[in-house]
Scaffold this active site. Structure first.
Site, PDB file in Angstrom:
ATOM      1  N   SER A 173       0.855  -1.184   0.000  1.00 21.12           N
ATOM      2  CA  SER A 173       0.000   0.000   0.000  1.00 21.12           C
ATOM      3  C   SER A 173       0.897   1.242   0.000  1.00 21.12           C
ATOM      4  O   SER A 173       1.793   1.321  -0.847  1.00 21.12           O
ATOM      5  CB  SER A 173      -0.931  -0.055   1.219  1.00 21.12           C
ATOM      6  OG  SER A 173      -1.881   0.975   1.135  1.00 21.12           O
TER       7      SER A 173
ATOM      8  N   ARG B 290     -12.659   7.063   8.588  1.00 22.20           N
ATOM      9  CA  ARG B 290     -12.230   5.669   8.565  1.00 22.20           C
ATOM     10  C   ARG B 290     -13.296   4.769   7.933  1.00 22.20           C
ATOM     11  O   ARG B 290     -12.970   3.754   7.308  1.00 22.20           O
ATOM     12  CB  ARG B 290     -11.930   5.193   9.983  1.00 22.20           C
ATOM     13  CG  ARG B 290     -11.336   3.798  10.058  1.00 22.20           C
ATOM     14  CD  ARG B 290      -9.990   3.728   9.347  1.00 22.20           C
ATOM     15  NE  ARG B 290      -9.242   2.529   9.698  1.00 22.20           N
ATOM     16  CZ  ARG B 290      -7.967   2.331   9.418  1.00 22.20           C
ATOM     17  NH1 ARG B 290      -7.286   3.249   8.765  1.00 22.20           N
ATOM     18  NH2 ARG B 290      -7.355   1.229   9.775  1.00 22.20           N
TER      19      ARG B 290
ATOM     20  N   ASP C 199      -8.887  -5.459  -5.530  1.00 22.70           N
ATOM     21  CA  ASP C 199      -8.542  -4.183  -4.893  1.00 22.70           C
ATOM     22  C   ASP C 199      -9.199  -3.033  -5.673  1.00 22.70           C
ATOM     23  O   ASP C 199      -8.978  -2.900  -6.872  1.00 22.70           O
ATOM     24  CB  ASP C 199      -7.007  -4.033  -4.908  1.00 22.70           C
ATOM     25  CG  ASP C 199      -6.496  -2.809  -4.149  1.00 22.70           C
ATOM     26  OD1 ASP C 199      -7.296  -1.904  -3.851  1.00 22.70           O
ATOM     27  OD2 ASP C 199      -5.287  -2.772  -3.862  1.00 22.70           O
TER      28      ASP C 199
ATOM     29  N   HIS D 163      -8.061  -4.484  -1.158  1.00 23.47           N
ATOM     30  CA  HIS D 163      -6.785  -3.840  -0.867  1.00 23.47           C
ATOM     31  C   HIS D 163      -6.079  -4.459   0.336  1.00 23.47           C
ATOM     32  O   HIS D 163      -4.850  -4.536   0.369  1.00 23.47           O
ATOM     33  CB  HIS D 163      -7.008  -2.348  -0.654  1.00 23.47           C
ATOM     34  CG  HIS D 163      -5.748  -1.574  -0.453  1.00 23.47           C
ATOM     35  ND1 HIS D 163      -4.798  -1.465  -1.447  1.00 23.47           N
ATOM     36  CD2 HIS D 163      -5.253  -0.912   0.619  1.00 23.47           C
ATOM     37  CE1 HIS D 163      -3.782  -0.744  -0.986  1.00 23.47           C
ATOM     38  NE2 HIS D 163      -4.029  -0.412   0.263  1.00 23.47           N
ATOM     39  N   ASP D 164      -6.839  -4.861   1.353  1.00 17.63           N
ATOM     40  CA  ASP D 164      -6.246  -5.373   2.594  1.00 17.63           C
ATOM     41  C   ASP D 164      -5.663  -6.778   2.475  1.00 17.63           C
ATOM     42  O   ASP D 164      -5.168  -7.317   3.478  1.00 17.63           O
ATOM     43  CB  ASP D 164      -7.284  -5.359   3.730  1.00 17.63           C
ATOM     44  CG  ASP D 164      -7.258  -4.033   4.496  1.00 17.63           C
ATOM     45  OD1 ASP D 164      -6.458  -3.150   4.133  1.00 17.63           O
ATOM     46  OD2 ASP D 164      -8.049  -3.892   5.450  1.00 17.63           O
TER      47      ASP D 164
END
Lengths: 499, 499
Positions: free
Chosen positions: A228, A297, A437, A481-482
């Site tokens: 990232s 967040r 992602d 993405h994670d």
């Protein structure tokens, strides 16, 4: 009889019945909606008021069997008001000149390490973190909590501590020990807040290099590894110090930020900055902007984790029998939880500065040359005793022209990027991307790999075989993405093989 | 000499020079950042204060040649405080019982129409709008402004007014003439605000049916046509009144909302609800929550328009020479502009209710059966003089269990949806999807088409050939979700052919 006819006659009989009632009392059915989610945030603000004595607040908690227990919640202080430990500190008293004209007259970097540095200092791997991570990539005696890459680091792990000396730092601009907006400015003895200068990803790597080169005396890293934002840094470090890096691993990153990612980070920043408690960055003695942080967040979480996984995990399940404007669908309670958990765990100003640094990331040569010139000018001005940084000038309220389009052509951008990647083109590089992602779509990792191959061919007369590109299909990873935090097999595996 | 050596020696000489200065004066370089974007919002709040006399505010504007001219800006009232006209009104004094237990004792629908209704009333097409659109789909003498589907409607256009009588309505829950949260509740003589009941997409279509069936006396629509939320309504109307619809067109929609879309709308709602001026929905006499609306629209805009188009249009272009935490990249100024433009043009409470209705959308049979039962119960309770709607009950502050996952299996969900689509399975249906859409990804339109085909085969013994599915590739459209507003050729073309 058709559906509508039933309704019609039935409705008429009811209307008739209703009209008999006095004073339209039937309308009172629509009572105001309730907002427990807002009540909760208001209570939290109250408990965070610095002038109010803190009380223990009852809190409901689930255990694994969904049994509810009532616990006493000790109000949490925001991260910048807690004592942090478990890392080492490197202090540099030499100024750090920054890409956009600012300067840090001194700074410190928090770091942790695993494994042993060998005699000739040739086995060091520098790990770069994502936006909000600390240097705590793995547990160790000084901090036994699991780190953010706990299972990736260790004996015989992808980052093998039997072979390598692994170092992880907290970025400058962050809030886990390294100098950032919540740090005390030694001139005023106050926190920097939004007097902190704008940073770039390359600035972060130049700060890291002081630790690696000046402190550890490591002349060349065995590898620079990151995911990232860390995947940006991994490339940036190599661009800045091409002689000082052996291998490069860049996961779920890009070579320059793209409009969709900038747009998503923009909304997160604007939401945070619109929290009245943010107070233009000067909140350290007041109520922290925990609402803005939570919302920010939640938006970020959508970009980190949504994907096919959510379909399977949450579907359309709701947690209440009646709908509500507060979290209602299971996926909403998940976002709410993620937002709440983060809201006091990271410094809001750090989020703004580090997020902005990601937007500004561009390995293209024009951007790099401009930055070098700016840094030299700042140094010169300082040396000439007439320093006046342009980076923090008062911006005029620029009116927006909605018709304006980019002035640089796509082709010019391509050539510029290729030139900027010149110094990385001869390295052994592993680029990993994930199809699911949405924040750093896999075409962006493909772009890194293609451009690096081109650079190898064009500038070094090579074949491009030194650039490995590995893409995880949706069948392999649905975590978006994670994935880099989760998938030991499909992310860790290729790293181990490559190193 | 390596880069790092140059920097080191150069930095040392400078450090030496710096140390000669008194009182660390060099540090003062980092002045606080300025925030013109926040100044602007504060000014706007001031100008919207109901107790302050409004003044004309100077405003900078660009023309096409980027020449700056200073104009006088007349402060804009929020939509709910403006006189609206240019549409017709249908009033229903019969109550509307709602899917989640609420009731509207009476309501009105704003509508506009084009073309001529033929003698046997067989040529009517009902157009359903997206979330925030009004009934003004096309200009006409009573309102000469271009409508949101201006080029799609007219003689020989995809919706051909030589052949068809086209009707467009504002949804209930909206704020362009139809009954919504900003409407006056006749019991209290106050606006509903968040005393308005929770709505469903199917509720909206049952309200529309009063206009079509009761007012116009149209027994069967030639077609039901809609995009985005309108594409949901187009299917829902058919599900509710299967005998009263001929053809169905559903563009960029879904058969049930999916977690990513719910998550994106969730963040928009939470951001709006966190604006202190939202005041739990009771802002009609105060400063409107224009900041929350602006932020919410910025997030929405990312989901409507991002895609390959942005890469081409904005790239990494910045509008300031120095970076700023206010809009800085061209894409940011675009979002800022879109947010500002919308912030007083739509009622914030309407946004919450209509957005929530989209989340709740599910054509599955369980959801529909539950809704029918709830409506009948409400009617019964009302008839029994003991009405107490459960839809507006005070929700308990449910603790969140982050481990909880969906209880219904994916297979159960598939079967449920198939059952729910039974009544649409024998219609002529055109489903259009766009590959670059991230809000309603094209697999969701594929899902509609597949399930409808299955329904045709299973329940009607057909071949499924009555269901047409048309997907626009990225090569054809790069406009994402908003393609239906823009692409006359590739969206309008198939509609024209189908009708």
């Amino acid at each position: 009889m058709s559906k509508s006819k039933i309704t019609k006659s039935f409705v008429r009989s009811i209307t008739h019945s209703l009209s008999k009632k006095s004073n339209n009392q039937y309308i009172s059915s629509n009572k105001p909606l309730s907002f427990p989610c807002l009540d909760k945030l208001e209570k939290k603000s109250d408990s965070l008021r610095p002038d109010v004595e803190r009380k223990k607040i009852p809190n409901l908690k689930f255990d694994v069997n969904n049994t509810i227990t009532i616990e006493q919640e000790i109000p949490i202080k925001p991260i910048y008001n807690r004592i942090q430990q478990g890392f080492e500190l490197f202090k540099s008293e030499e100024p750090l000149f920054l890409d956009y004209g600012g300067v840090l007259p001194e700074f410190q970097i928090a770091y942790e390490h695993w494994g042993t540095l060998n005699k000739d200092k040739s086995n060091a791997i520098l790990i770069h973190t994502g936006l909000s991570a600390s240097s705590h990539a793995k547990s160790h005696p000084k901090n036994i909590k699991p780190g953010w890459w706990e299972n990736f680091i260790g004996p015989d792990k992808p980052l093998d501590t039997n072979k390598f000396f692994i170092i992880c730092t907290n970025v400058i601009g962050g809030c886990y020990g390294s100098t950032g907006p919540s740090s005390i400015n030694r001139e005023t003895n106050e926190r920097y807040a939004t007097r902190f200068p704008i940073l770039s990803i390359n600035d972060m790597t130049r700060a890291q290099n002081r630790l690696i080169n000046h402190h550890f005396g490591i002349k060349k890293l065995y590898a620079s590894v990151g995911s990232s934002m860390g995947g940006m840094q991994s490339l940036a470090y190599t661009q800045e110090f091409p002689e000082e890096v052996g291998k490069v691993v860049s996961i779920s990153a890009c070579a320059r930020s793209h409009p969709y990612s900038i747009a998503m980070r923009h909304t997160q920043r604007q939401v945070l900055m619109s929290d009245p408690n943010w107070n233009r960055g000067f909140y350290y003695d007041g109520i922290p902007p925990h609402v803005g942080m939570k919302l920010s967040r939640e938006i970020a979480t959508v970009t980190y984790r949504s994907g096919p996984e959510w379909e399977r995990r949450f579907g359309r399940e709701r947690v209440h029998s009646s709908p509500s404007l507060c979290p209602d669908f299971l996926v909403e309670t998940y976002l709410d939880h993620q937002g709440t958990k983060f809201s006091l765990e990271y410094d809001p100003n750090s989020l703004l500065y580090v997020s902005k640094a990601m937007d500004l990331f561009d390995l293209g040569s024009k951007n790099r040359n401009r930055a070098s010139t700016t840094r030299l000018e700042t140094q010169k001005k300082l040396y000439d005793d007439t320093y006046d940084s342009d980076a923090n000038r008062v911006l005029k309220d620029m009116p927006i022209n909605p018709k304006r389009v980019r002035s640089e052509s796509e082709e010019e951008g391509e050539i510029d990027l290729l030139d900027g990647l010149k110094t990385i083109g001869d390295k052994e590089v592993l680029v990993i991307g994930v199809r699911s992602d949405i924040l750093f779509p896999s075409w962006q990792q493909a772009e890194i790999a293609e451009k690096l191959k081109e650079a190898n061919i064009k500038f070094f007369g090579g074949t491009g075989d030194n650039i490995k590109h590995h893409e995880l299909s949706e069948a392999i990873s649905q975590y978006g993405h994670d994935t880099f935090l989760i998938d030991l097999e499909h992310v860790g595996g290729p790293i181990k093989e490559f190193l």
